[in-house]
Design an enzyme around this catalytic site. Structure first.
Site, PDB file in Angstrom:
ATOM      1  N   ASP A 459       0.821  -1.210   0.000  1.00 27.31           N
ATOM      2  CA  ASP A 459       0.000   0.000   0.000  1.00 27.31           C
ATOM      3  C   ASP A 459       0.851   1.254   0.000  1.00 27.31           C
ATOM      4  OD1 ASP A 459      -2.787  -0.648  -0.097  1.00 27.31           O
ATOM      5  OD2 ASP A 459      -2.489  -1.700   1.801  1.00 27.31           O
ATOM      6  N   CYS A 506       6.470  -6.216   5.657  1.00 30.89           N
ATOM      7  CA  CYS A 506       5.626  -7.395   5.426  1.00 30.89           C
ATOM      8  C   CYS A 506       4.926  -7.329   4.059  1.00 30.89           C
ATOM      9  CB  CYS A 506       4.601  -7.578   6.541  1.00 30.89           C
ATOM     10  SG  CYS A 506       3.423  -6.230   6.646  1.00 30.89           S
TER      11      CYS A 506
END
Ligand code: PEP
Ligand code: MG
Length: 570
Positions: A459, A506
């Site tokens: 993101d 991550c």
């Protein structure tokens, strides 16, 4: 030298001799019968169907212990098809009304059914047309009195065999296991076809969707199968052959080398220990993480417990799912992310009205808007904390008020559990995903307040570059190596280190071995990725000199220059 292009469904290289499977449906006798013969012809057809069904049931009952577990249910579906009136009754009707012989009637009915299936929108159901085709193939062979469809393999042959077929039924797969075969090539099928499913579980290279390839090949032709690009090369020149023998050799050595790294430490050449953790979507994947040698769970995307259903998971259900992961990991770190719903992940029955859902009521924004859903999840997390320490990870944090509201919600959840006399623990750590640029830029108060950080590069990249991560039209602009992205990652890592707080990446970047050196150069020591990527990243870590990488990366970052990956590799 002939080449063809299919769809690679299992990775790897294979070099061997073609073993071409005949397709009974292509060699079917067509003739008309007399009205007097109708009953006998129907009887012949139904007997062949019953014999085929018995044969399939026998196979299910006598499956070898090491048979792929997908086989039994597939064979059972095939057997059930032979009881279905759409096959038995309707084929007999064709014999009766059109006076076709049994084989002709069966292929005509088969064709009609396959056409119906191929019009279904759902890809999985559409590919079930292959099951109908395979069952009909089997019945046709029984009618012809030639149950063997495979060529006569020489089981002692030292040359690996490459099976070339129009399609392969799961029942035939069983026979193929006995021969020394090295790959599957089929004209039909897609990634969710049974051929692909079974090939994957048997771990041999496979290409599907090769069109009319089978017709161009003779038994014994030498084939090279490239399970990375989907290419197949027929009767290659000496030079091409030796090039692929070398590739195959290198790939085999790499795989052996990788599995031997399972217990090796993820230590750089200059002695920096790196933590390699796993991303999971469902509780049962914790076992996969352990098998890959993960140091813990760096990201459990809890929203997958909420997707694909009409109701919400209850507190008990969630408590059991989280506890299962905590117990399975036996004291290793377990990071559970709270519900990240919105954007591309929408609950069933809810529709988004946002013009831009990636910037809308997503993740923590959604949870704070729906305290009923959020509190249920937080209660379940506090209850599961009784079985070991959990790291609670909050997605999409952009401002400190969201951190404070989350703390208050956790406090309220604890008070409710206390009031209800339900066992719970407060030993959790609270962290946040760094994926909204605002947080990464003004990171200090967040680091001071939180116990740990995890950088969600998937993101972060989309928000920094204003490039929708799911839009193929701008996929070329989605650039993990953009200096602005790397500067924000570096800024976050440095701040966390200054405050002595753990920080991980991550997002997909962490599992991409070609970027491992860049992340090490940014000072990262905690990576979380899909379990399958873990050993490859570990290998890269063990080949890297962390300090040298840090110097090179810092130099490029200061100048806001693009980092040259090749320069990092030396
Ligand atoms: C990320 O954004 O990098 C991330 C790990 O989370 P997700 O892909 O689930 O948004
Ligand atoms: Mg994200």
């Amino acid at each position: 030298m002939l080449t063809a292009q299919g769809q690679a469904v299992v990775k790897g290289y294979a070099i061997g001799k073609a073993a071409v499977m005949s397709a009974a449906a292509l060699e079917v006798p067509h003739y008309r019968i007399t009205a007097d013969d109708v009953d006998a012809e129907c009887q012949r057809l139904l007997s062949a169907m019953m014999a085929t069904r018995d044969e399939l049931n026998h196979l299910v009952d006598h499956l070898p212990l090491d048979a792929p577990r997908e086989l039994a249910p597939i064979l059972t579906v095939h057997s059930l098809l032979l009881d279905d009136p759409m096959l038995t009754q309707q084929t007999c009707d064709i014999v009766r009304t059109r006076l076709y012989n049994a084989e002709w009637a069966l292929t005509a009915q088969g064709q009609a059914l396959v056409e119906q299936f191929t019009q279904i929108e759902d890809e999985y159901l559409r590919e079930r047309a292959a099951d109908v085709r395979q069952v009909i193939e089997r019945v046709l062979r029984v009618l012809a009195g030639q149950p063997a469809m495979l060529p006569d393999f020489d089981h002692r042959s030292s040359d690996p065999l490459i099976v070339v077929a129009r399609d392969i039924s799961p029942a035939d797969m069983l026979r193929l296991r006995e021969a020394n075969f090295a790959a599957f090539l089929t004209d039909l099928g897609g990634p969710t076809s049974h051929t692909a499913i079974v090939a994957r579980s048997m771990n041999v290279p496979a290409l599907v969707g090769l069109g009319g390839f089978r017709n161009l090949i003779r038994d014994g032709d030498v084939l090279i199968v490239d399970g990375f690009t989907g290419a197949v090369i027929v009767n290659p020149s000496e030079q091409v052959l030796s090039e692929y023998q070398e590739r195959q050799h290198v790939y085999q050595r790499e795989r052996e080398e990788l599995s031997s790294l399972h217990d090796a430490a993820a230590l750089t050449l200059d002695g920096v220990m790196i933590r390699l953790e796993a991303n999971i979507e469902l509780p049962q994947e914790a076992e996969q993480a352990l098998a890959a040698g993960a140091d813990g769970i760096g990201l459990f995307r809890s929203e997958f417990l909420f997707l694909g259903r009409n109701d919400l998971p209850t507190e008990k259900e969630q408590y059991e799912a989280y506890s299962r992961v905590v117990r399975a990991m036996g004291g290793k770190v377990v990071t559970i992310r709270t519900l990240d719903i919105g954007a591309d992940k929408v609950l069933d029955g809810e529709s988004t009205v946002a013009t831009n859902p990636a910037l809308g009521l997503r993740a923590i924004r959604y949870c704070l808007d729906r305290p009923d859903i959020f509190l249920t999840q937080l209660r379940a997390l506090l209850r599961a904390s009784v079985h070991g320490q959990i790291r609670i990870l909050i997605p999409m944090i952009a401002s400190m008020s969201e951190v404070h509201a989350t703390r208050q919600a956790l406090e309220l959840a604890a008070q409710e559990l206390e009031r209800d006399g339900v066992p719970y623990a407060r030993n959790y750590q609270l962290g946040a995903m760094v994926e909204v640029p605002a947080m990464a830029i003004a990171i200090e108060p967040f680091v001071a307040e939180l116990d740990f950080l995890s950088i969600g590069t998937n993101d972060l990249i989309q928000y920094v570059l204003a490039v929708d991560r799911g839009d193929t039209e701008v996929a070329n602009l989605y650039d993990p190596m953009h200096p602005a992205v790397l500067r924000l990652i570096a800024h976050t890592i440095n701040a966390a280190k200054r405050f002595g707080k753990p920080v991980a990446v991550c997002g997909e970047m962490a599992g991409d071995a070609s970027l491992t050196r860049v992340l090490l150069g940014l000072g990262l020591t905690e990576f979380s990725m899909h379990p399958q990527q873990l050993l490859e990243v570990k290998r890269e870590v063990r080949r890297s000199h962390s300090n040298a990488l840090r110097d090179k990366v810092a130099l490029a970052l200061n100048r806001a220059e693009r980092i040259d990956l090749l320069a990092l590799a030396t």
